[in-house]
Design an enzyme around this catalytic site. Structure first.
Site, PDB file in Angstrom:
ATOM      1  N   ARG A  42     -16.462  -1.337  -1.084  1.00  0.00           N
ATOM      2  CA  ARG A  42     -15.671  -0.169  -1.507  1.00  0.00           C
ATOM      3  C   ARG A  42     -16.513   1.104  -1.597  1.00  0.00           C
ATOM      4  O   ARG A  42     -16.315   1.948  -2.468  1.00  0.00           O
ATOM      5  CB  ARG A  42     -14.980  -0.444  -2.850  1.00  0.00           C
ATOM      6  CG  ARG A  42     -14.003  -1.603  -2.771  1.00  0.00           C
ATOM      7  CD  ARG A  42     -13.346  -1.904  -4.099  1.00  0.00           C
ATOM      8  NE  ARG A  42     -12.428  -3.010  -3.934  1.00  0.00           N
ATOM      9  CZ  ARG A  42     -12.776  -4.290  -3.954  1.00  0.00           C
ATOM     10  NH1 ARG A  42     -14.052  -4.618  -4.151  1.00  0.00           N
ATOM     11  NH2 ARG A  42     -11.898  -5.249  -3.781  1.00  0.00           N
ATOM     12  N   GLY A  43     -17.462   1.217  -0.689  1.00  0.00           N
ATOM     13  CA  GLY A  43     -18.308   2.401  -0.641  1.00  0.00           C
ATOM     14  C   GLY A  43     -19.579   2.289  -1.445  1.00  0.00           C
ATOM     15  O   GLY A  43     -20.489   3.121  -1.300  1.00  0.00           O
ATOM     16  N   PHE A  44     -19.668   1.268  -2.300  1.00  0.00           N
ATOM     17  CA  PHE A  44     -20.836   1.159  -3.167  1.00  0.00           C
ATOM     18  C   PHE A  44     -22.119   0.986  -2.364  1.00  0.00           C
ATOM     19  O   PHE A  44     -23.179   1.518  -2.726  1.00  0.00           O
ATOM     20  CB  PHE A  44     -20.650  -0.016  -4.136  1.00  0.00           C
ATOM     21  CG  PHE A  44     -21.503   0.067  -5.373  1.00  0.00           C
ATOM     22  CD1 PHE A  44     -21.200   0.972  -6.376  1.00  0.00           C
ATOM     23  CD2 PHE A  44     -22.609  -0.738  -5.531  1.00  0.00           C
ATOM     24  CE1 PHE A  44     -21.990   1.062  -7.514  1.00  0.00           C
ATOM     25  CE2 PHE A  44     -23.408  -0.664  -6.662  1.00  0.00           C
ATOM     26  CZ  PHE A  44     -23.098   0.249  -7.660  1.00  0.00           C
TER      27      PHE A  44
ATOM     28  N   SER B 141     -13.250  -4.808   2.420  1.00  0.00           N
ATOM     29  CA  SER B 141     -14.281  -4.178   1.577  1.00  0.00           C
ATOM     30  C   SER B 141     -15.684  -4.567   2.046  1.00  0.00           C
ATOM     31  O   SER B 141     -16.527  -4.981   1.249  1.00  0.00           O
ATOM     32  CB  SER B 141     -14.085  -4.550   0.105  1.00  0.00           C
ATOM     33  OG  SER B 141     -12.874  -4.043  -0.391  1.00  0.00           O
TER      34      SER B 141
ATOM     35  N   TYR C 161       0.843  -1.191   0.000  1.00  0.00           N
ATOM     36  CA  TYR C 161       0.000   0.000   0.000  1.00  0.00           C
ATOM     37  C   TYR C 161       0.882   1.246   0.000  1.00  0.00           C
ATOM     38  O   TYR C 161       1.619   1.501   0.961  1.00  0.00           O
ATOM     39  CB  TYR C 161      -0.911   0.035   1.231  1.00  0.00           C
ATOM     40  CG  TYR C 161      -1.873  -1.119   1.369  1.00  0.00           C
ATOM     41  CD1 TYR C 161      -2.245  -1.906   0.285  1.00  0.00           C
ATOM     42  CD2 TYR C 161      -2.439  -1.419   2.603  1.00  0.00           C
ATOM     43  CE1 TYR C 161      -3.134  -2.966   0.425  1.00  0.00           C
ATOM     44  CE2 TYR C 161      -3.334  -2.469   2.765  1.00  0.00           C
ATOM     45  CZ  TYR C 161      -3.673  -3.242   1.674  1.00  0.00           C
ATOM     46  OH  TYR C 161      -4.547  -4.281   1.835  1.00  0.00           O
TER      47      TYR C 161
END
Length: 324
Positions: free
Chosen positions: A205-207, A201, A56
């Site tokens: 991922r925010g969806f 996730s 990362y």
């Protein structure tokens, strides 16, 4: 903050962890001081399970997390990962014992700590027998550099083989209302061998918040722009599912993110979501999910609204690095 046990004989960790990846890359620009403040606030809230990896930000994320936990190391269960080597835009997976030893030493230096609480193999290279890789990881435990071992995105068969070499405390895999493939074989195998499931996730991922802009409105440095689930007809279909999830959340008086996390927590005491954020607002919102207990009726409604096969589109543009 409620706690859960990280596998058989593992440490107590907060029921919700904190994924730190987005503080360094993949989700647009970050602010280092704000990220450190978020980590400090997480610890204040009792969120003690921090997740990073050597890839990362090409090491930046480990350095950032190391600075954030300095002086508070005894409050933290610190997890990092090895295996993904980056050369420009090219990524390779390296699982050799020699590489594992070198990667661990490099992570310890970047983190500024004398041991890693949970050390994951980030991805598996099938050319290297899993027994060899886990054997090298087990040696790190014997040396005191690592306390517990983990794997990420491996099959049920690989997990079983690994556990014959050394207890695997945690399997980190993508798991959410929108990603359910591991429920058939992998999650049962983890329970069979006493391995906790660390869900990355967990809000897709925010969806699942319903607030993610369309793919064509995301900046080029946000990797969600290229994900199959977020483009074209897939995006429209999945957005309709999210709208239904938000209705259930609204009726419960909570956010869609909290509903999604509470659903995961209800899947078993061995499931530990690690939502990632670099914003204080979302950290506090996510942490609140640990105190939410969904009713049987709410769980049944979610099961009807989002069946396991409801979502369209692959998780990644290229799935070749995921072990089936």
């Amino acid at each position: 903050m409620k706690t859960r046990t990280l596998g058989n004989g593992g440490p107590q960790v907060s029921a919700l962890g904190l994924g730190c990846m987005g503080m360094s890359e993949f989700y647009g620009q970050g602010d280092e001081q704000e990220s450190i403040a978020v980590i400090h606030r997480a610890l204040d809230l009792g969120v003690n399970f921090l997740d990073t990896a050597d890839m990362y930000g090409r090491g930046h994320n480990e350095q950032l997390v190391g600075r954030a936990v300095k002086g508070r190391r005894d409050e933290v269960v610190l997890a990092t990962k090895f295996a993904i080597k980056r050369d420009g835009d090219t990524r390779t997976v390296e699982n050799s014992p020699e590489y594992i030893r070198a990667a661990c030493d490099a992570s310890l230096q970047r983190l500024g700590v004398d041991h890693i609480d949970l050390y994951y193999m980030h991805r598996r290279n099938a050319d290297v027998p899993i027994e060899e890789s886990v054997g090298a990881m087990a040696e790190l435990v014997r040396q005191g550099k690592v306390r517990h071992l983990g794997l990420s995105e491996v099959s049920a068969e690989t997990l079983r083989k690994a556990n014959q070499v050394h207890q695997i405390a945690a399997l980190q895999s993508e798991y959410s209302l929108f990603t359910r493939g591991l429920e058939a074989e992998i999650l049962p195998a983890a329970r069979e061998v006493g391995t906790a499931l660390v869900a990355y996730s967990p809000i897709s991922r925010g969806f699942l918040t319903g607030a993610l802009p369309p793919a064509d409105q995301l900046p080029d440095d946000d990797f969600r722009k290229w994900f199959p689930r977020n483009v074209g007809e897939n995006a429209a279909h999945n957005a309709a599912l999210v709208a239904q999830v938000r209705k259930i959340a609204d009726a419960a008086g909570i956010t869609a993110a909290q509903l999604s996390l509470a659903w995961l927590l209800a899947q078993g005491d061995d499931v530990i979501p690690i939502p990632g954020t670099k914003r204080m607002k979302y950290l506090e919102e996510n942490a609140g999910a640990a105190d939410i207990t969904l009713t049987a009726e709410q769980l049944a409604e979610l099961a009807r609204t989002v069946p396991a096969d409801a979502v369209r589109g692959e998780r990644y543009p290229d799935m070749t690095h995921i072990e089936n």
